[in-house]
Design a protein around this motif. Structure first.
Motif, PDB file in Angstrom:
ATOM      1  N   TYR A  16       0.894  -1.041  -0.121  1.00 44.19           N
ATOM      2  CA  TYR A  16      -0.027  -0.123   0.060  1.00 44.19           C
ATOM      3  C   TYR A  16       0.815   1.233  -0.142  1.00 44.19           C
ATOM      4  O   TYR A  16       2.048   1.011   0.173  1.00 44.19           O
ATOM      5  N   TYR A  17       0.247   2.315  -0.064  1.00 41.76           N
ATOM      6  CA  TYR A  17       1.420   3.541  -0.034  1.00 41.76           C
ATOM      7  C   TYR A  17       1.012   4.360   1.057  1.00 41.76           C
ATOM      8  O   TYR A  17       0.036   4.419   1.820  1.00 41.76           O
ATOM      9  N   ALA A  18       2.365   4.992   1.539  1.00 38.24           N
ATOM     10  CA  ALA A  18       2.124   5.995   2.338  1.00 38.24           C
ATOM     11  C   ALA A  18       2.672   7.616   1.805  1.00 38.24           C
ATOM     12  O   ALA A  18       3.812   7.387   1.110  1.00 38.24           O
ATOM     13  N   LYS A 104       5.824   3.514  -1.536  1.00 38.64           N
ATOM     14  CA  LYS A 104       5.285   2.286  -1.667  1.00 38.64           C
ATOM     15  C   LYS A 104       5.574   1.467  -0.369  1.00 38.64           C
ATOM     16  O   LYS A 104       6.676   0.907  -0.098  1.00 38.64           O
ATOM     17  N   VAL A 105       4.671   0.871   0.496  1.00 45.82           N
ATOM     18  CA  VAL A 105       5.137   0.083   1.793  1.00 45.82           C
ATOM     19  C   VAL A 105       5.373  -1.322   1.373  1.00 45.82           C
ATOM     20  O   VAL A 105       4.491  -1.838   0.856  1.00 45.82           O
TER      21      VAL A 105
END
Lengths: 116, 116
Positions: A16-18, A104-105
């Motif tokens: 997922y994105y941060a 991008k995590v």
């Protein structure tokens, strides 16, 4: 601002994105609080929005981290008309400086104290 | 704590990594300040370390973001013996809850106000 216990957004299943937004505010705060609260509500309607963490040291740095499932969710939020207007106001009035990191995590982990 | 102007870490050329650490502290702060200052010095010796941002809302959330050139730098920092001891103390005493997100930065941008 709310009466639920303070807690950071928990780890989601990667990827997922941060979106890390670090800033120093000017002394001009007019309209900032209202806009900020409005945007916090608005972002919840973005499909793929996972949550947001915020901390601000008095007289110091402000950090907001938004979590999104994918780049499409980030793009939808970035181009939201009210958000865009707020971005312009931010550059015109509220921020001395800011940096945005879109990341991008790859892994994440949550610790929760269990003993009482 | 210091007399240089407050500024967030500026955007670096991607790719690089952001390690986002969000936490809520317990009421046990003993040893935290000294350890924190010591670690802030120690991490500077890690090859590939790019900087650190920190913000803490009084009575609320704490966010620290460390920036590193690659996963090797993160791994070196993660396994540093003093850092490891601090991690154990954190889980034993200082943190009610925390989440760690390790994320690869794909794009970044810094805004700096220019008018005076």
């Amino acid at each position: 601002m709310s009466d639920h216990p303070i807690a950071p957004v928990a780890a989601h299943e990667p990827p997922y994105y941060a979106v890390v937004f670090t800033s120093v505010h000017t002394e001009v705060d007019s309209g900032y609080g209202e806009t900020s609260e409005r945007l916090e509500e608005l972002v919840k309607d973005v499909p793929g929005y996972l949550g947001m963490d915020h901390a601000r040291t008095p007289g110091g740095l402000s950090i907001t981290v938004g979590y999104f499932r994918d780049l499409a969710a980030i793009e939808e939020w970035r181009s939201d008309p009210e958000h865009r207007a707020a971005q312009r106001n931010g550059r015109a009035h509220w921020y001395e400086t800011y940096t945005l990191h879109v990341a991008k995590v790859e892994r994440s982990h949550t610790f929760q104290r269990t003993e009482n």
